[in-house]
Structure formats: structure tokens, C-alpha cells
Design a protein around this motif. Structure first.
Motif, PDB file in Angstrom:
ATOM      1  N   ALA A   8      -6.145   4.771   7.634  1.00 36.61           N
ATOM      2  CA  ALA A   8      -6.005   4.922   6.344  1.00 36.61           C
ATOM      3  C   ALA A   8      -6.477   6.121   5.644  1.00 36.61           C
ATOM      4  O   ALA A   8      -7.484   6.652   6.509  1.00 36.61           O
ATOM      5  CB  ALA A   8      -6.341   3.438   5.421  1.00 36.61           C
ATOM      6  N   TYR A  45      -6.639  -6.647   6.179  1.00 35.01           N
ATOM      7  CA  TYR A  45      -6.356  -5.338   5.936  1.00 35.01           C
ATOM      8  C   TYR A  45      -6.845  -5.018   4.612  1.00 35.01           C
ATOM      9  O   TYR A  45      -7.541  -3.898   4.490  1.00 35.01           O
ATOM     10  CB  TYR A  45      -4.844  -4.886   6.548  1.00 35.01           C
ATOM     11  CG  TYR A  45      -4.746  -3.583   6.248  1.00 35.01           C
ATOM     12  CD1 TYR A  45      -4.999  -2.426   7.333  1.00 35.01           C
ATOM     13  CD2 TYR A  45      -4.034  -2.901   5.037  1.00 35.01           C
ATOM     14  CE1 TYR A  45      -4.615  -1.256   7.406  1.00 35.01           C
ATOM     15  CE2 TYR A  45      -3.667  -1.654   5.164  1.00 35.01           C
ATOM     16  CZ  TYR A  45      -3.963  -0.648   6.406  1.00 35.01           C
ATOM     17  OH  TYR A  45      -3.509   0.722   6.233  1.00 35.01           O
ATOM     18  N   GLN A  46      -6.228  -5.417   3.709  1.00 36.93           N
ATOM     19  CA  GLN A  46      -6.646  -5.243   2.174  1.00 36.93           C
ATOM     20  C   GLN A  46      -7.990  -5.590   2.068  1.00 36.93           C
ATOM     21  O   GLN A  46      -8.806  -4.804   1.543  1.00 36.93           O
ATOM     22  CB  GLN A  46      -5.843  -6.036   1.358  1.00 36.93           C
ATOM     23  CG  GLN A  46      -4.376  -5.754   1.279  1.00 36.93           C
ATOM     24  CD  GLN A  46      -3.479  -6.785   0.701  1.00 36.93           C
ATOM     25  OE1 GLN A  46      -3.555  -8.012   0.726  1.00 36.93           O
ATOM     26  NE2 GLN A  46      -2.384  -6.403  -0.114  1.00 36.93           N
ATOM     27  N   THR A  85      -0.847  -0.925  -2.978  1.00 34.37           N
ATOM     28  CA  THR A  85      -0.718   0.447  -2.271  1.00 34.37           C
ATOM     29  C   THR A  85      -1.121   0.219  -0.661  1.00 34.37           C
ATOM     30  O   THR A  85      -0.511   0.833   0.229  1.00 34.37           O
ATOM     31  CB  THR A  85      -1.657   1.415  -2.648  1.00 34.37           C
ATOM     32  OG1 THR A  85      -1.304   1.645  -4.136  1.00 34.37           O
ATOM     33  CG2 THR A  85      -1.693   2.577  -1.913  1.00 34.37           C
ATOM     34  N   LEU A  86      -2.195  -0.641  -0.564  1.00 34.75           N
ATOM     35  CA  LEU A  86      -2.465  -1.003   0.685  1.00 34.75           C
ATOM     36  C   LEU A  86      -1.357  -1.986   1.650  1.00 34.75           C
ATOM     37  O   LEU A  86      -1.228  -1.832   2.801  1.00 34.75           O
ATOM     38  CB  LEU A  86      -3.862  -1.856   0.784  1.00 34.75           C
ATOM     39  CG  LEU A  86      -5.199  -0.887   0.461  1.00 34.75           C
ATOM     40  CD1 LEU A  86      -6.465  -1.724   0.319  1.00 34.75           C
ATOM     41  CD2 LEU A  86      -5.499   0.140   1.519  1.00 34.75           C
ATOM     42  N   GLU A  88       1.925  -1.707   1.020  1.00 34.44           N
ATOM     43  CA  GLU A  88       2.939  -0.597   1.453  1.00 34.44           C
ATOM     44  C   GLU A  88       2.367  -0.054   2.618  1.00 34.44           C
ATOM     45  O   GLU A  88       3.135   0.263   3.718  1.00 34.44           O
ATOM     46  CB  GLU A  88       3.032   0.273   0.197  1.00 34.44           C
ATOM     47  CG  GLU A  88       3.770  -0.509  -0.877  1.00 34.44           C
ATOM     48  CD  GLU A  88       3.685   0.199  -2.061  1.00 34.44           C
ATOM     49  OE1 GLU A  88       3.397   1.549  -2.041  1.00 34.44           O
ATOM     50  OE2 GLU A  88       4.174  -0.399  -3.246  1.00 34.44           O
ATOM     51  N   ARG A  89       1.246   0.401   2.882  1.00 31.34           N
ATOM     52  CA  ARG A  89       0.583   1.220   3.851  1.00 31.34           C
ATOM     53  C   ARG A  89       0.691   0.316   5.210  1.00 31.34           C
ATOM     54  O   ARG A  89       1.158   0.611   6.279  1.00 31.34           O
ATOM     55  CB  ARG A  89      -0.696   1.501   3.829  1.00 31.34           C
ATOM     56  CG  ARG A  89      -1.245   2.632   4.975  1.00 31.34           C
ATOM     57  CD  ARG A  89      -2.661   3.227   4.416  1.00 31.34           C
ATOM     58  NE  ARG A  89      -2.554   3.919   3.426  1.00 31.34           N
ATOM     59  CZ  ARG A  89      -3.487   4.040   2.623  1.00 31.34           C
ATOM     60  NH1 ARG A  89      -4.662   3.311   2.592  1.00 31.34           N
ATOM     61  NH2 ARG A  89      -3.382   4.788   1.527  1.00 31.34           N
ATOM     62  N   PHE A  90       0.395  -0.977   4.993  1.00 29.69           N
ATOM     63  CA  PHE A  90       0.523  -1.990   6.181  1.00 29.69           C
ATOM     64  C   PHE A  90       1.744  -2.072   6.635  1.00 29.69           C
ATOM     65  O   PHE A  90       1.810  -2.319   8.044  1.00 29.69           O
ATOM     66  CB  PHE A  90      -0.272  -3.482   5.502  1.00 29.69           C
ATOM     67  CG  PHE A  90      -0.066  -4.433   6.580  1.00 29.69           C
ATOM     68  CD1 PHE A  90      -1.318  -4.828   7.229  1.00 29.69           C
ATOM     69  CD2 PHE A  90       1.093  -5.379   6.853  1.00 29.69           C
ATOM     70  CE1 PHE A  90      -1.467  -5.921   8.083  1.00 29.69           C
ATOM     71  CE2 PHE A  90       0.916  -6.401   7.758  1.00 29.69           C
ATOM     72  CZ  PHE A  90      -0.296  -6.557   8.438  1.00 29.69           C
ATOM     73  N   ARG A  92       4.216  -0.079   6.496  1.00 34.77           N
ATOM     74  CA  ARG A  92       4.801   1.261   7.540  1.00 34.77           C
ATOM     75  C   ARG A  92       4.065   1.192   8.854  1.00 34.77           C
ATOM     76  O   ARG A  92       4.527   1.525   9.679  1.00 34.77           O
ATOM     77  CB  ARG A  92       4.511   2.316   6.521  1.00 34.77           C
ATOM     78  CG  ARG A  92       4.985   2.662   5.293  1.00 34.77           C
ATOM     79  CD  ARG A  92       4.988   4.028   5.038  1.00 34.77           C
ATOM     80  NE  ARG A  92       3.691   4.411   4.712  1.00 34.77           N
ATOM     81  CZ  ARG A  92       3.048   4.150   3.430  1.00 34.77           C
ATOM     82  NH1 ARG A  92       3.557   3.535   2.446  1.00 34.77           N
ATOM     83  NH2 ARG A  92       1.751   4.567   3.151  1.00 34.77           N
ATOM     84  N   GLN A  93       2.876   0.510   8.854  1.00 28.97           N
ATOM     85  CA  GLN A  93       2.205   0.538  10.208  1.00 28.97           C
ATOM     86  C   GLN A  93       2.875  -0.962  11.234  1.00 28.97           C
ATOM     87  O   GLN A  93       2.669  -0.709  12.247  1.00 28.97           O
ATOM     88  CB  GLN A  93       0.569   0.299  10.016  1.00 28.97           C
ATOM     89  CG  GLN A  93       0.034   1.550   9.632  1.00 28.97           C
ATOM     90  CD  GLN A  93      -1.564   1.732   9.625  1.00 28.97           C
ATOM     91  OE1 GLN A  93      -2.040   1.911   8.521  1.00 28.97           O
ATOM     92  NE2 GLN A  93      -2.204   1.454  10.833  1.00 28.97           N
ATOM     93  N   PRO A 110       0.715   5.557   9.821  1.00 25.32           N
ATOM     94  CA  PRO A 110       1.740   5.114   9.178  1.00 25.32           C
ATOM     95  C   PRO A 110       3.042   5.803   9.265  1.00 25.32           C
ATOM     96  O   PRO A 110       2.997   7.140   9.116  1.00 25.32           O
ATOM     97  CB  PRO A 110       1.264   4.879   7.808  1.00 25.32           C
ATOM     98  CG  PRO A 110      -0.099   5.067   7.749  1.00 25.32           C
ATOM     99  CD  PRO A 110      -0.456   6.174   8.971  1.00 25.32           C
TER     100      PRO A 110
END
Length: 111
Positions: A8, A45-46, A85-86, A88-90, A92-93, A110
Motif C-alpha cells: 500500500a 488488512y484494515q 479506501t483500504l 477498495e484496495r484490498f 483489487r489485490q 493492486p
């Protein structure tokens, strides 16, 4: 992206609950995986990537006011917004869409 960096854009520091610096790419999975099941859930993750937010939130109100942001200016950021936001990133990964990040997904950039 090198294998010893966080996936990240958040500055890399160990969580206050885990002592010592992250030495290798495998440390990210080990440190983020709070329940030790070999994979990282969205909540793990968050939580890991929210440590900086929590430290910067001096008054503990769940919002970073401009004076709490780097440089002392900017638009206020709520913890819920940051966690979204996290998420959404998660997503994608999480390339296999199983709701968890394994070591390979965690280290990949990501999409």
C-alpha cells in the motif's frame, strides 16, 4: 515493486502491537495475520494499515482534522472513509476473490 515493501501507499512502520521492523516480504503476512490462519482478512488488512491514522488522530475523535494531517492542512478524513479506501484496495489485490489475501496477493501491486 520490490518484495520488501508494503503493498500500500501507507508509510511502512510496524504496528505498535508488533515490535521490530519488517525485515522481509514474508513479515507482512506474518504481522498482518492476527489470527494466524495463514491469510489476511479485510479486517486484518484494515487494522494493520490504520495504525498511522490512529496515531495521527490526537484527540481520538475518529477524524483527522487539518491540523492532525501532515503539513497541518488538507480536507478532514474520517476513519470510516479511510477504511473504505483500504477495502477498495484490498478488493483489487484479492485476485482470486476469496475474501482473503495470501502471501502472493499481498505482495502483488493492486490491479
Amino acid at each position: 515493486m520490490t518484495l520488501n515493501r508494503a503493498p500500500a501507499a501507507v508509510p511502512v512502520e510496524p504496528s505498535p502491537s508488533v515490535a521490530g521492523p519488517v525485515e522481509a516480504s514474508s513479515d507482512y503476512l506474518t504481522r498482518m495475520d492476527a489470527d494466524r490462519d495463514g491469510r489476511v482478512s479485510l479486517a486484518e488488512y484494515q487494522d494493520w494499515l490504520s495504525y498511522a491514522f490512529t496515531r495521527m488522530d490526537a484527540n481520538g475523535d475518529g477524524t483527522l482534522a487539518p491540523e492532525e494531517l501532515p503539513g497541518g492542512r488538507g480536507k478532514p478524513v474520517a476513519l470510516a472513509e479511510h477504511r473504505q479506501t483500504l477495502a477498495e484496495r484490498f478488493a483489487r489485490q484479492d485476485r482470486n476473490r476469496d475474501g482473503f489475501l495470501d502471501a502472493q496477493e499481498l505482495l502483488a501491486p493492486p490491479q
